[in-house]
Design a protein around this motif. Sequence first.
Motif, PDB file in Angstrom:
ATOM      1  N   VAL A 256       0.847  -1.204   0.000  1.00  0.00           N
ATOM      2  CA  VAL A 256       0.000   0.000   0.000  1.00  0.00           C
ATOM      3  C   VAL A 256       0.880   1.251   0.000  1.00  0.00           C
ATOM      4  N   GLU A 257       1.891   1.240   0.840  1.00  0.00           N
ATOM      5  CA  GLU A 257       2.775   2.416   0.925  1.00  0.00           C
ATOM      6  C   GLU A 257       3.492   2.654  -0.408  1.00  0.00           C
ATOM      7  N   ALA A 258       4.013   1.574  -0.986  1.00  0.00           N
ATOM      8  CA  ALA A 258       4.785   1.724  -2.233  1.00  0.00           C
ATOM      9  C   ALA A 258       3.884   2.200  -3.363  1.00  0.00           C
ATOM     10  N   LEU A 259       2.685   1.628  -3.486  1.00  0.00           N
ATOM     11  CA  LEU A 259       1.801   2.013  -4.589  1.00  0.00           C
ATOM     12  C   LEU A 259       1.272   3.432  -4.405  1.00  0.00           C
ATOM     13  N   PHE A 260       0.947   3.790  -3.147  1.00  0.00           N
ATOM     14  CA  PHE A 260       0.442   5.150  -2.906  1.00  0.00           C
ATOM     15  C   PHE A 260       1.536   6.182  -3.178  1.00  0.00           C
ATOM     16  N   SER A 261       2.733   5.934  -2.615  1.00  0.00           N
ATOM     17  CA  SER A 261       3.785   6.944  -2.833  1.00  0.00           C
ATOM     18  C   SER A 261       4.287   6.910  -4.266  1.00  0.00           C
ATOM     19  N   GLY A 262       4.129   5.779  -4.938  1.00  0.00           N
ATOM     20  CA  GLY A 262       4.553   5.682  -6.331  1.00  0.00           C
ATOM     21  C   GLY A 262       3.594   6.369  -7.281  1.00  0.00           C
ATOM     22  N   TYR A 263       2.300   6.308  -6.986  1.00  0.00           N
ATOM     23  CA  TYR A 263       1.319   6.870  -7.927  1.00  0.00           C
ATOM     24  C   TYR A 263       0.692   8.181  -7.453  1.00  0.00           C
ATOM     25  N   VAL A 264       0.688   8.416  -6.140  1.00  0.00           N
ATOM     26  CA  VAL A 264       0.008   9.629  -5.661  1.00  0.00           C
ATOM     27  C   VAL A 264       1.016  10.588  -5.010  1.00  0.00           C
ATOM     28  N   SER A 265       1.356  10.334  -3.771  1.00  0.00           N
ATOM     29  CA  SER A 265       2.246  11.265  -3.074  1.00  0.00           C
ATOM     30  C   SER A 265       3.008  10.530  -1.979  1.00  0.00           C
ATOM     31  N   TYR A 266       4.250  10.925  -1.827  1.00  0.00           N
ATOM     32  CA  TYR A 266       5.064  10.299  -0.780  1.00  0.00           C
ATOM     33  C   TYR A 266       4.755  10.914   0.589  1.00  0.00           C
ATOM     34  N   ALA A 267       4.456  12.205   0.575  1.00  0.00           N
ATOM     35  CA  ALA A 267       4.313  12.941   1.840  1.00  0.00           C
ATOM     36  C   ALA A 267       3.231  12.350   2.742  1.00  0.00           C
ATOM     37  N   TYR A 268       2.181  11.768   2.112  1.00  0.00           N
ATOM     38  CA  TYR A 268       1.057  11.300   2.922  1.00  0.00           C
ATOM     39  C   TYR A 268       0.999   9.780   3.033  1.00  0.00           C
ATOM     40  N   ARG A 269       2.119   9.119   2.761  1.00  0.00           N
ATOM     41  CA  ARG A 269       2.059   7.662   2.735  1.00  0.00           C
ATOM     42  C   ARG A 269       1.800   7.096   4.130  1.00  0.00           C
ATOM     43  N   ASP A 270       2.367   7.708   5.173  1.00  0.00           N
ATOM     44  CA  ASP A 270       2.112   7.218   6.529  1.00  0.00           C
ATOM     45  C   ASP A 270       0.656   7.466   6.927  1.00  0.00           C
ATOM     46  N   VAL A 271       0.112   8.598   6.450  1.00  0.00           N
ATOM     47  CA  VAL A 271      -1.299   8.903   6.731  1.00  0.00           C
ATOM     48  C   VAL A 271      -2.167   7.805   6.122  1.00  0.00           C
ATOM     49  N   VAL A 272      -1.819   7.419   4.887  1.00  0.00           N
ATOM     50  CA  VAL A 272      -2.611   6.399   4.205  1.00  0.00           C
ATOM     51  C   VAL A 272      -2.470   5.049   4.899  1.00  0.00           C
ATOM     52  N   SER A 273      -1.225   4.661   5.265  1.00  0.00           N
ATOM     53  CA  SER A 273      -1.048   3.337   5.876  1.00  0.00           C
ATOM     54  C   SER A 273      -1.731   3.276   7.246  1.00  0.00           C
ATOM     55  N   PHE A 274      -1.613   4.339   8.032  1.00  0.00           N
ATOM     56  CA  PHE A 274      -2.291   4.317   9.337  1.00  0.00           C
ATOM     57  C   PHE A 274      -3.810   4.519   9.174  1.00  0.00           C
ATOM     58  N   GLY A 275      -4.211   5.253   8.116  1.00  0.00           N
ATOM     59  CA  GLY A 275      -5.636   5.406   7.817  1.00  0.00           C
ATOM     60  C   GLY A 275      -6.255   4.059   7.468  1.00  0.00           C
ATOM     61  N   LEU A 276      -5.541   3.294   6.652  1.00  0.00           N
ATOM     62  CA  LEU A 276      -5.994   1.955   6.277  1.00  0.00           C
ATOM     63  C   LEU A 276      -6.123   1.077   7.519  1.00  0.00           C
ATOM     64  N   PHE A 277      -5.152   1.231   8.404  1.00  0.00           N
ATOM     65  CA  PHE A 277      -5.132   0.497   9.668  1.00  0.00           C
ATOM     66  C   PHE A 277      -6.414   0.786  10.479  1.00  0.00           C
ATOM     67  N   VAL A 278      -6.766   2.065  10.585  1.00  0.00           N
ATOM     68  CA  VAL A 278      -7.963   2.465  11.338  1.00  0.00           C
ATOM     69  C   VAL A 278      -9.212   1.920  10.639  1.00  0.00           C
ATOM     70  N   LEU A 279      -9.238   2.036   9.301  1.00  0.00           N
ATOM     71  CA  LEU A 279     -10.392   1.584   8.521  1.00  0.00           C
ATOM     72  C   LEU A 279     -10.620   0.082   8.695  1.00  0.00           C
ATOM     73  N   ILE A 280      -9.557  -0.697   8.592  1.00  0.00           N
ATOM     74  CA  ILE A 280      -9.701  -2.150   8.717  1.00  0.00           C
ATOM     75  C   ILE A 280     -10.172  -2.516  10.133  1.00  0.00           C
ATOM     76  N   LEU A 281      -9.615  -1.820  11.121  1.00  0.00           N
ATOM     77  CA  LEU A 281     -10.038  -2.114  12.501  1.00  0.00           C
ATOM     78  C   LEU A 281     -11.509  -1.748  12.715  1.00  0.00           C
ATOM     79  N   PHE A 282     -11.947  -0.733  11.980  1.00  0.00           N
ATOM     80  CA  PHE A 282     -13.339  -0.312  12.088  1.00  0.00           C
ATOM     81  C   PHE A 282     -14.262  -1.423  11.552  1.00  0.00           C
ATOM     82  N   VAL A 283     -13.841  -2.011  10.445  1.00  0.00           N
ATOM     83  CA  VAL A 283     -14.644  -3.070   9.823  1.00  0.00           C
ATOM     84  C   VAL A 283     -14.416  -4.415  10.525  1.00  0.00           C
ATOM     85  N   ARG A 284     -13.162  -4.743  10.806  1.00  0.00           N
ATOM     86  CA  ARG A 284     -12.822  -6.014  11.467  1.00  0.00           C
ATOM     87  C   ARG A 284     -11.977  -5.719  12.710  1.00  0.00           C
TER      88      ARG A 284
END
Lengths: 295, 406
Positions: A256-284
């Motif tokens: 997720v980090e590599a694809l996000f920073s590769g196609y979108v932005s590097y600056a927010y890659r930690d936001v995305v990885s921890f955001g995904l973490f929160v989202l998954i915990l919300f669902v499961r």
Amino acid sequence: MPIEVVIFIEHIINGLTLGAFYALITLGLSLIFGVARLVNFAHGDIFMVGGYTLFLLLNLSGITLPYPLIVVLVVVVTALVGLLIERVVIHPILNRSWRVQAVATLGISIVLQNLALILFTSDPKQTPTIYSRQIIEIMDIRISVQRLIILVAVIFIFLALQWFVKHTQTGKAMRAVSQNREMCQIVGIDVPRIAMITFAISSGLAGLAAALMSPLFSVMPTMGSLLTLKALAAVILGGLGQVNGAFFAAFLLGLVEALFSGYVSYAYRDVVSFGLFVLILFVRPQGLFGRRVGL
Amino acid sequence: MKRRIFRLSLAVMALCALTLVAPVSAQDAEPIKIGLYAPMTGPIAFLGEGFQYGATLAIEDLGGEIEGHPLELVVVDNKCNPTDAVNAVRQLIEIEQVHVILGGGCSSATVAAQPIIAEGGVPAVSATSTSPSIYEGMGVGGNIWQFRVNPDDLIMAYAFAERIAEGTERIALVAENTDFGRGALASYIPLLQEHGVEIVSEDYFDLGTADYRSALTRIRASRPDALLVVMTERDGSTFMRQLREVGIDATIYSRGTLTSPLFLEYTADDPTISEGVLEFSFWAAGLDPEHDQRFLERFGTPNSPHRGMSYYTTRYVIAEAIRNAILNHGEATPETIRQELKALSIDTPIGHIEFDDHNQAYPFGTIQTIEDGQPVFVGTIELRPIPRGDEAEAEATEVADEEAGS
């Protein structure tokens, strides 16, 4: 092959190597949590100790040790450091509340970082190997041999760990302790000893990660800080105590980090990885591979 | 008996008189405290360590005193973080009661410390913080206590953007995710665009980032002619290694420290990593080779921009202001030191230092490159005041009107 496809393959390779890096750290953290029910906030700092051990071994005056031997020595040294920490700090607090354990491991983290600062200063240390300088070029994709070694090593380590916990007496005891600690004590399994062995194995794995990854990065006192948080996210994502789950979650995080920073932005890659973490915990809430339990 | 008492009194009086007329020795005079706030721990602790090296060497070169007053360096940690910077400056002003402050080593800390410095009434001199936002608040901007020796990124961008644009059509911008990195790119972007350069990507990396490959793969795919890299030595060394691994073939311009001797020490195993990098800065190895050599001998580690700038700022700017305060006002207090900083006009190895109405100095701009693994000093460029705020807007309108007219 179209350039877009080449770039996509390269991003996948980047994600897999990043995931392999996270996986080596995550495996150790997950093992400790599974067996000792303890979140080791100093795990990334043991990785840092491995980095400095590698630096020292690569710069021994007058002796040039082969890299595979250096890797083994780094693993041994970090396992011993882990053992020492377990005996001095962890063992006395093994049955205390999680708050005491959290403060104790955070304390170890601060001590190790400042010790490194005193001994080695804040200057980053470089630990290049012949493999980190060797570049392979396939279909316009350039990758260092060191990265390929990491990918192979992490698969090998995962399989070896699987074999160890399934087929050795200590491994079986580790699984038993992770499932029911009280019952193990009743049937005579030496739980503190198993916790000690687990701590040594987990620290050795952090050392292995350092020996393999440091040649690509720099060694410095704070190199393990964010890593502990990332690995912790992977452990929770995979399902607490689920070593296999944590392993795959680490790769997911890397991709997720590599694809996000590769196609979108590097600056927010930690936001995305921890955001995904929160989202998954919300669902499961039990994590991707964990099981829901009722009380 | 009376005679004896008279003789004794005479002797005591003579002794007292001698004490009064005797020159004040360094031990007797009140020490002058120079406070240094810089990142001493955290991801860029090497910057603070470098600042300490520079200031320590400067004080040693001054013989440890100025006009009989011993110099004392008080170091506090700002972690390059705004909250800690505020606490660090408060500690220097309120607890340590320093006479003058050097720092904060990085823009994020210096920006945050401004209100505390203005309120505390102690002169502070920046040696390396390049964020343009600091300029507006200094001197006539309201904070008469803050001075800056180094040029900011806007001043440098005005001098260097044209040079970058000469051979570049497409550029990728890379910077550390700090006020330093963001401030630098914010200064270059409009000027590069004005010169017709297309910006293909803009990336910011947190301090201590380990893996740059994904972003580098994307940058390679965008096929730029050049990269402008704004990073300090530590992160820059890891970035440049991975840039070579990914195989980006473009001209590298640096507004950081990718050609400094310290960078070369970090990449000693392969000094060709920064081969051909063209560095724009306000310090370069070779500007003062004798001092570079002495620095290496004293600390066993090479000189660098923050180490060198800390030395020159302490040795020439702060020390000279303290000396003038003692000579012209009879004592060095924060107020007299501030007055003498304002009046300072001195030639130094980094150029002529004199502060404008915003308390900003204009030392040399420097150009350096790496050839055969060695830093090569290309030369200096004269830096001068640039249009800002309303003035800049008026100039832009004038240019637009001229273009419309033609």
